[in-house]
Design a protein around this motif. Sequence first.
Motif, PDB file in Angstrom:
ATOM      1  N   PRO A  58     -49.455 -18.643  -4.777  1.00  0.00           N
ATOM      2  CA  PRO A  58     -50.412 -18.125  -5.143  1.00  0.00           C
ATOM      3  C   PRO A  58     -50.726 -16.662  -5.148  1.00  0.00           C
ATOM      4  CG  PRO A  58     -51.070 -20.247  -3.933  1.00  0.00           C
ATOM      5  CD  PRO A  58     -49.547 -19.444  -3.668  1.00  0.00           C
ATOM      6  N   VAL A  59     -51.693 -16.035  -5.923  1.00  0.00           N
ATOM      7  CA  VAL A  59     -52.044 -14.848  -5.934  1.00  0.00           C
ATOM      8  C   VAL A  59     -52.541 -14.309  -4.606  1.00  0.00           C
ATOM      9  CG1 VAL A  59     -52.407 -14.516  -8.083  1.00  0.00           C
ATOM     10  CG2 VAL A  59     -54.312 -14.945  -6.930  1.00  0.00           C
ATOM     11  N   GLY A  60     -52.213 -13.092  -3.863  1.00  0.00           N
ATOM     12  CA  GLY A  60     -52.656 -12.749  -2.510  1.00  0.00           C
ATOM     13  C   GLY A  60     -51.807 -11.458  -2.445  1.00  0.00           C
ATOM     14  N   THR A  61     -51.817 -11.242  -1.259  1.00  0.00           N
ATOM     15  CA  THR A  61     -51.021 -10.060  -0.381  1.00  0.00           C
ATOM     16  C   THR A  61     -50.200 -10.858   0.651  1.00  0.00           C
ATOM     17  OG1 THR A  61     -52.925  -8.479  -0.781  1.00  0.00           O
ATOM     18  CG2 THR A  61     -51.170  -7.911   0.789  1.00  0.00           C
ATOM     19  N   TYR A  62     -48.530 -10.192   0.493  1.00  0.00           N
ATOM     20  CA  TYR A  62     -47.513 -10.950   1.358  1.00  0.00           C
ATOM     21  C   TYR A  62     -46.797  -9.717   1.964  1.00  0.00           C
ATOM     22  CZ  TYR A  62     -48.982 -15.180  -1.216  1.00  0.00           C
ATOM     23  OH  TYR A  62     -49.656 -16.294  -1.737  1.00  0.00           O
ATOM     24  N   TYR A  63     -46.088 -10.201   2.867  1.00  0.00           N
ATOM     25  CA  TYR A  63     -45.079  -9.330   3.649  1.00  0.00           C
ATOM     26  C   TYR A  63     -43.812 -10.248   3.935  1.00  0.00           C
ATOM     27  CZ  TYR A  63     -49.277  -6.659   5.061  1.00  0.00           C
ATOM     28  OH  TYR A  63     -50.515  -5.947   5.015  1.00  0.00           O
ATOM     29  N   TRP A  64     -42.738  -9.564   3.676  1.00  0.00           N
ATOM     30  CA  TRP A  64     -41.782 -10.176   4.442  1.00  0.00           C
ATOM     31  C   TRP A  64     -41.063  -9.769   5.645  1.00  0.00           C
ATOM     32  CZ3 TRP A  64     -39.366 -14.605   2.503  1.00  0.00           C
ATOM     33  CH2 TRP A  64     -39.354 -14.682   1.107  1.00  0.00           C
ATOM     34  N   GLU A  65     -40.899 -10.452   6.599  1.00  0.00           N
ATOM     35  CA  GLU A  65     -40.512 -10.047   7.905  1.00  0.00           C
ATOM     36  C   GLU A  65     -38.925 -10.365   8.260  1.00  0.00           C
ATOM     37  OE1 GLU A  65     -41.489 -10.795  12.619  1.00  0.00           O
ATOM     38  OE2 GLU A  65     -41.886 -11.985  11.310  1.00  0.00           O
ATOM     39  N   GLU A  66     -38.043  -9.626   8.467  1.00  0.00           N
ATOM     40  CA  GLU A  66     -36.652  -9.845   8.512  1.00  0.00           C
ATOM     41  C   GLU A  66     -36.569 -10.155  10.210  1.00  0.00           C
ATOM     42  OE1 GLU A  66     -31.996  -7.940   7.962  1.00  0.00           O
ATOM     43  OE2 GLU A  66     -33.707  -6.652   7.589  1.00  0.00           O
ATOM     44  N   THR A  67     -36.184 -11.315  10.458  1.00  0.00           N
ATOM     45  CA  THR A  67     -35.814 -11.886  11.624  1.00  0.00           C
ATOM     46  C   THR A  67     -34.641 -11.887  12.099  1.00  0.00           C
ATOM     47  OG1 THR A  67     -35.845 -14.112  10.986  1.00  0.00           O
ATOM     48  CG2 THR A  67     -37.912 -13.203  11.553  1.00  0.00           C
ATOM     49  N   ARG A  68     -33.433 -11.885  11.404  1.00  0.00           N
ATOM     50  CA  ARG A  68     -31.902 -11.835  11.693  1.00  0.00           C
ATOM     51  C   ARG A  68     -31.390 -10.901  10.664  1.00  0.00           C
ATOM     52  NH1 ARG A  68     -28.477 -16.900  13.410  1.00  0.00           N
ATOM     53  NH2 ARG A  68     -26.347 -15.664  13.877  1.00  0.00           N
ATOM     54  N   ALA A  69     -30.456 -10.022  11.126  1.00  0.00           N
ATOM     55  CA  ALA A  69     -29.646  -9.329  10.093  1.00  0.00           C
ATOM     56  C   ALA A  69     -28.449 -10.162   9.653  1.00  0.00           C
ATOM     57  CB  ALA A  69     -29.344  -7.935  10.783  1.00  0.00           C
ATOM     58  N   PRO A  70     -27.706  -9.609   8.601  1.00  0.00           N
ATOM     59  CA  PRO A  70     -26.681 -10.260   8.185  1.00  0.00           C
ATOM     60  C   PRO A  70     -25.397  -9.879   9.258  1.00  0.00           C
ATOM     61  CG  PRO A  70     -27.436  -9.098   6.382  1.00  0.00           C
ATOM     62  CD  PRO A  70     -28.252  -8.695   7.707  1.00  0.00           C
ATOM     63  N   ALA A  71     -24.396 -10.623   9.353  1.00  0.00           N
ATOM     64  CA  ALA A  71     -23.300 -10.482  10.361  1.00  0.00           C
ATOM     65  C   ALA A  71     -22.629  -8.989  10.125  1.00  0.00           C
ATOM     66  CB  ALA A  71     -22.075 -11.367  10.423  1.00  0.00           C
ATOM     67  N   GLY A  72     -22.761  -8.049  11.209  1.00  0.00           N
ATOM     68  CA  GLY A  72     -22.185  -6.958  11.011  1.00  0.00           C
ATOM     69  C   GLY A  72     -23.237  -5.817  10.926  1.00  0.00           C
ATOM     70  N   TYR A  73     -24.407  -6.157  10.835  1.00  0.00           N
ATOM     71  CA  TYR A  73     -25.323  -5.528  10.534  1.00  0.00           C
ATOM     72  C   TYR A  73     -26.365  -5.097  11.530  1.00  0.00           C
ATOM     73  CZ  TYR A  73     -23.503  -4.596   5.703  1.00  0.00           C
ATOM     74  OH  TYR A  73     -22.710  -3.967   4.646  1.00  0.00           O
ATOM     75  N   LEU A  74     -27.249  -4.011  11.484  1.00  0.00           N
ATOM     76  CA  LEU A  74     -28.249  -4.006  12.385  1.00  0.00           C
ATOM     77  C   LEU A  74     -29.715  -4.227  11.910  1.00  0.00           C
ATOM     78  CD1 LEU A  74     -27.279  -0.612  13.838  1.00  0.00           C
ATOM     79  CD2 LEU A  74     -26.800  -2.442  15.084  1.00  0.00           C
ATOM     80  N   LEU A  75     -30.481  -4.825  12.818  1.00  0.00           N
ATOM     81  CA  LEU A  75     -31.798  -5.151  12.325  1.00  0.00           C
ATOM     82  C   LEU A  75     -32.525  -3.746  12.306  1.00  0.00           C
ATOM     83  CD1 LEU A  75     -33.260  -8.153  14.147  1.00  0.00           C
ATOM     84  CD2 LEU A  75     -33.152  -7.976  11.756  1.00  0.00           C
ATOM     85  N   PRO A  76     -33.478  -3.578  11.212  1.00  0.00           N
ATOM     86  CA  PRO A  76     -33.890  -2.076  11.033  1.00  0.00           C
ATOM     87  C   PRO A  76     -34.995  -2.077  12.165  1.00  0.00           C
ATOM     88  CG  PRO A  76     -34.775  -3.512   9.286  1.00  0.00           C
ATOM     89  CD  PRO A  76     -33.796  -4.114  10.010  1.00  0.00           C
ATOM     90  N   ASP A  77     -35.457  -0.686  12.357  1.00  0.00           N
ATOM     91  CA  ASP A  77     -36.645  -0.541  13.268  1.00  0.00           C
ATOM     92  C   ASP A  77     -37.673  -1.191  12.917  1.00  0.00           C
ATOM     93  OD1 ASP A  77     -34.714   0.918  15.109  1.00  0.00           O
ATOM     94  OD2 ASP A  77     -35.278   2.909  14.173  1.00  0.00           O
ATOM     95  N   ASP A  78     -38.153  -1.050  11.665  1.00  0.00           N
ATOM     96  CA  ASP A  78     -39.077  -1.779  11.022  1.00  0.00           C
ATOM     97  C   ASP A  78     -38.784  -2.893  10.306  1.00  0.00           C
ATOM     98  OD1 ASP A  78     -41.712  -2.266  10.018  1.00  0.00           O
ATOM     99  OD2 ASP A  78     -42.321  -0.542   8.904  1.00  0.00           O
ATOM    100  N   ARG A  79     -39.242  -4.091  10.739  1.00  0.00           N
ATOM    101  CA  ARG A  79     -38.652  -5.238  10.128  1.00  0.00           C
ATOM    102  C   ARG A  79     -39.529  -5.991   9.024  1.00  0.00           C
ATOM    103  NH1 ARG A  79     -36.447  -7.971  15.871  1.00  0.00           N
ATOM    104  NH2 ARG A  79     -35.272  -6.086  16.860  1.00  0.00           N
TER     105      ARG A  79
END
Length: 402
Positions: A304-325
């Motif tokens: 439904p309409v509203g304000t949302y955020y995506w939080e990255e909890t695990r990076a793909p293999a071979g990649y680093l999680l960003p500082d701001d997830r």
Amino acid sequence: MSVDAFGAAGGDGQYGVPSGRGAEVSAVFDVTPGEVLTVNVGGAGHPGDYSDPEHTQGGYNGGGRGGAYIADGQIAGIAAGGGGGRTTVGTTLLVVAGGGGGGGASFFSTAIGGGDAGQAGEPGQGLPGDDEGKPGRPGGEGGQGGINAPHTDPNGQNGSPAVGPVGGAGGNSILDPHGGAGGGGGAGATGGGGGAASPTAFNSGAGGGGGSSSGPANAVFVTGARQGNGEATLTWVPCAVVTGDVTVLKQDADTQAPLAGATFQLWKETNGIPGLQTTGTNPDTSIGEPCVTGTDGTCTRNVPVGTYYWEETRAPAGYLLPDDRVFGPLVLTAGNAAGGVSITADDTAKPQCQCHPGHPGGHGHPGDHGHPGDPGDHGDPDDHGHPDDDDTPEPPADGDDS
């Protein structure tokens, strides 16, 4: 909430003079939990009948009284019909369905009926000529009562104008029990005017005007839709929930190639605090299970309409999680829901190791193939591992006295 409301019809004039019919108003409007809606259903105007003092009265909820021949304060002769009452819905009168005008009275004509109610309403009917009563005007024209041409010693009264939503009273016959009387005006958003009695003996009164109606912008109005008492039907209609897609695209920060295997959690802004809060006593609200990006690099949720955020909890293999997830906010509105909203999340590949395999202590120099050597054999550049390099003592060189 959907509403289908009908105003009431007016009462027929004596000897079968027809009344005006009530209006219909159909509309839809928003309501809130716990809201109280007041509904008043209009009653039909009483028909004209000199044998019953109750007759000629206007219907419940604002119908105007019909005129009659009055002697000693009582109906003693011909009588017109009362106006119909209006039907209202809502404490603030969200919907008003007007009532029909009462039929006029005459011994000689039935072409003097009341006006139908509608969005504006219709005037009552009357016969042409200065010796006939003039009809009341509809609510949409201000509800003026019928006004006769001037006469010396007139037999009958003019009709009374509406008073706000209340229909005007029909004019009485004051000199002749055989003179026509005026019908009462129908109630409405603005009431209809009362019809005038005949200004001379042995002629006809006129019908009352129909009341007007009102409703919200989406209202549909039907003129002259109801005989008898009014009616109101209210139906609760579930509100349509507007939804749209909220998408995150995971890609390589350098090549912008989509990345599979990243895990994201969707959150909805619910605590009124700017930014995303995932812990504490008043966190925002997580939506559904975590999502893992596919080969196209995306995670999508229809919400439904509203304000949302995506939080990255695990990076793909071979990649680093960003500082701001946290990626967002993504604001989904009724205006952009059809196309959805999206955001891009870049990940950086992990650094590659520069080491090469070698024997213990070896540093991987060219030509060092890992042959056994003594503990001090470090793979010097001139040590190429030749077949004769087997740790056998070399014979003494010429001139060596040892």
